[in-house]
Structures are given as structure tokens and as C-alpha cells.
Design a protein around this motif. Sequence first.
Motif, mmCIF file in Angstrom:
data_model
loop_
_atom_site.group_PDB
_atom_site.id
_atom_site.type_symbol
_atom_site.label_atom_id
_atom_site.label_comp_id
_atom_site.label_asym_id
_atom_site.label_seq_id
_atom_site.Cartn_x
_atom_site.Cartn_y
_atom_site.Cartn_z
ATOM 1 N N PHE A 88 89.318 31.117 43.201
ATOM 2 C CA PHE A 88 91.171 30.736 43.901
ATOM 3 C C PHE A 88 91.483 32.631 44.058
ATOM 4 O O PHE A 88 92.667 32.467 44.127
ATOM 5 N N LEU A 89 90.716 33.442 44.520
ATOM 6 C CA LEU A 89 91.356 34.856 44.640
ATOM 7 C C LEU A 89 92.378 35.027 45.688
ATOM 8 O O LEU A 89 93.490 35.509 45.285
ATOM 9 N N ASP A 90 92.548 33.814 46.756
ATOM 10 C CA ASP A 90 92.953 33.992 47.362
ATOM 11 C C ASP A 90 94.100 33.485 48.223
ATOM 12 O O ASP A 90 94.916 32.510 48.849
ATOM 13 N N THR A 91 94.277 32.186 46.285
ATOM 14 C CA THR A 91 94.974 31.364 46.776
ATOM 15 C C THR A 91 96.306 32.438 45.693
ATOM 16 O O THR A 91 96.083 32.626 44.424
ATOM 17 N N GLU A 92 97.887 31.752 45.671
ATOM 18 C CA GLU A 92 98.627 32.198 44.889
ATOM 19 C C GLU A 92 98.744 31.603 43.235
ATOM 20 O O GLU A 92 98.394 29.906 43.729
ATOM 21 N N VAL A 93 98.989 32.172 42.241
ATOM 22 C CA VAL A 93 98.661 32.008 41.592
ATOM 23 C C VAL A 93 99.230 30.938 41.173
ATOM 24 O O VAL A 93 99.068 30.732 39.724
ATOM 25 N N LYS A 94 100.316 30.337 41.754
ATOM 26 C CA LYS A 94 101.443 29.415 40.779
ATOM 27 C C LYS A 94 100.941 28.130 41.523
ATOM 28 O O LYS A 94 101.558 27.138 40.950
ATOM 29 N N PHE A 95 99.555 28.040 42.125
ATOM 30 C CA PHE A 95 99.084 26.767 42.262
ATOM 31 C C PHE A 95 98.247 26.560 41.195
ATOM 32 O O PHE A 95 97.293 26.441 40.954
ATOM 33 N N TYR A 96 97.437 27.452 40.157
ATOM 34 C CA TYR A 96 96.478 28.094 39.522
ATOM 35 C C TYR A 96 97.120 27.083 38.139
ATOM 36 O O TYR A 96 97.663 26.908 38.058
#
Length: 260
Positions: free
Chosen positions: A151-159
Motif C-alpha cells: 500500500f506504499l503508493d496509496t494515500e494513507v487516508k485509505f489505511y
Amino acid sequence: MTSLAEGKRPPAGPPAVVVDGVSKRFTLRHARSIKDITVRLARRQALSESFDALHDVSLTVTRGETVALMGLNGSGKSTLLKLISGVMSPDVGSVRVRGRVAGLLDVGAGLHPELTGRENVFLNGAILGMGEAEIKRKFDTIVEFSGVERFLDTEVKFYSSGMFMRLAFSIAAHTEPDIFLIDEVLAVGDPPFREKCIRRIRELRDEGRTMLIVAHDIPMLVQLCHRGVMLRHGHKVYDGDVADAGSLWQADKKAERGAR
Ligand SMILES: Nc1ncnc2c1ncn2[C@@H]1O[C@H](COP(=O)(O)OP(=O)(O)OP(=O)(O)O)[C@@H](O)[C@H]1O
């Protein structure tokens, strides 16, 4: 309870943190809207009240010491860590800190929701005092530790909150801080990640970093820490052997359950 850290006390060194006679008062507002204010004034009720979250607290932490901060909910532990980290100032007294401080005071604090995990490693690493070259050198270790590679290239708001915490802990724990402040974060992760965090804290302790840890897991604190400090209603009521501090916490907890 026996302490793992017993017999491994760091040599008496210079102080890394000196908290001297600190008090902190908060104001609680009871009325926010004009309607609330009108109703409370008509009933002659106070619009706000203030109370002391910390009351004349002094504490010296020697370089290389790992100190557990214990106390029931609302006893002032987080407030004390915030004062040491510098995000809040005391009303009375002073706080002096020697060295680079990395605080993990809130799950995901310091992570920017609109940025990806990768961008946050660079941004948060820089905020915590690492240079670009240092971040690049540690990048793979930080990412591998956090377990968020996919998930490294996913915005962290989706974590998930667990992923958030894992990335935040991993960045902070690899900045090689002189003083590491850890508040409750260990309660959030899943058990395998928690174990990993505890191993990392133990490594940092054995490297001689100074740490203050807030948690409600008393056996873990007794295992990890050289010393225990107990707060009660904003007062420091004990400072000494971590297992004894743990016993005091258990007694307070029992009394609280009995009072309900
Ligand atoms: N910004 C604030 N404004 C008003 N009151 C606050 C603020 N921050 C903390 N408090 C209050 O100060 C008291 C001490 O809070 P603090 O978070 O330091 O306790 P704690 O020991 O860390 O509790 P917990 O174990 O629940 O995290 C609490 O009663 C809390 O509600």
C-alpha cells in the motif's frame, strides 16, 4: 512480578529530561452555542470550569533510562508526554530536554492523510529530524518493518488504523531519537506487530536510548522498563521500582472497579 530490566540499569549519566514543578490547567467549556450559553446563564450554571491535569510534577530521566508512566485514565500521563515533547507548554514550572525527541503520541500523528505511505515516510522522517540521505538509506527497513509494502503508493487516508499506526511507529522508531516518547500506540496493533514493536523498543533500550512509555499493559511495562512513575489525578504519587509502580496501578484499578 520481576522486571527484565532489573540489574540492567543504565549507568548513572547526565539527565536527558528534567521536568521541574510542572502544572497544567485545562478549561472545560460547557456551552458552545449561543443557545447553550443563554440556557446556562438563565439557570445560573457556570459556562466553563478549569481543573489541573498536572499538579506540581517533577521528574528527572537519566540518559539511557526507560521509564514507564502509569496511572488510571485521566491521570495526566499523555499531558506529561505532550509537555516533554514540546507540543504543549506548562502553565507553571519548566521542562528541559537534551537531545532529539521523537514522539509517538497519537496513532498516525504526523502522517498526512492526502499523501501516500511513501511520501509520508519522507515527510514524517524529515519532521522527526532525519535528512534526505538518512531516510533513503533507511527507507527499505522502515517499509519492511511496517508491513505496508503493498500500500506504499496509496494515500494513507485509505489505511486501516492498524496500518496507520504501523507506518507511524516504524518511521519514528527508525529515526534514532535520543529520547523516544511512546503513548498507548502498542494497544492498537495486531499481536504479531505488537511483538515486533516490543522487540524494537527493547533494541532501542539496549542501545541506550532514553524512553518514556505510557501503556495500560503493566506486565509489558515491568518487562521493558528500568523504572516506574505513577500518576494519580495529576499528582506524581510514586517514582521508583517498576514492579512496585505496577502493584500500585493494580490497586488503583481494583479500587476503581470497586467504586463502580
Ligand atoms: N486539551 C484538553 N482540554 C481539556 N482537557 C483536557 C485536554 N487534554 C486532556 N484533558 C483532560 O486532562 C486530564 C488528563 O488527561 P490525559 O490525557 O493526560 O490523561 P491520561 O492519563 O493520559 O489518560 P488516558 O489513560 O485515558 O489516556 C483528563 O481529564 C482529560 O480529559
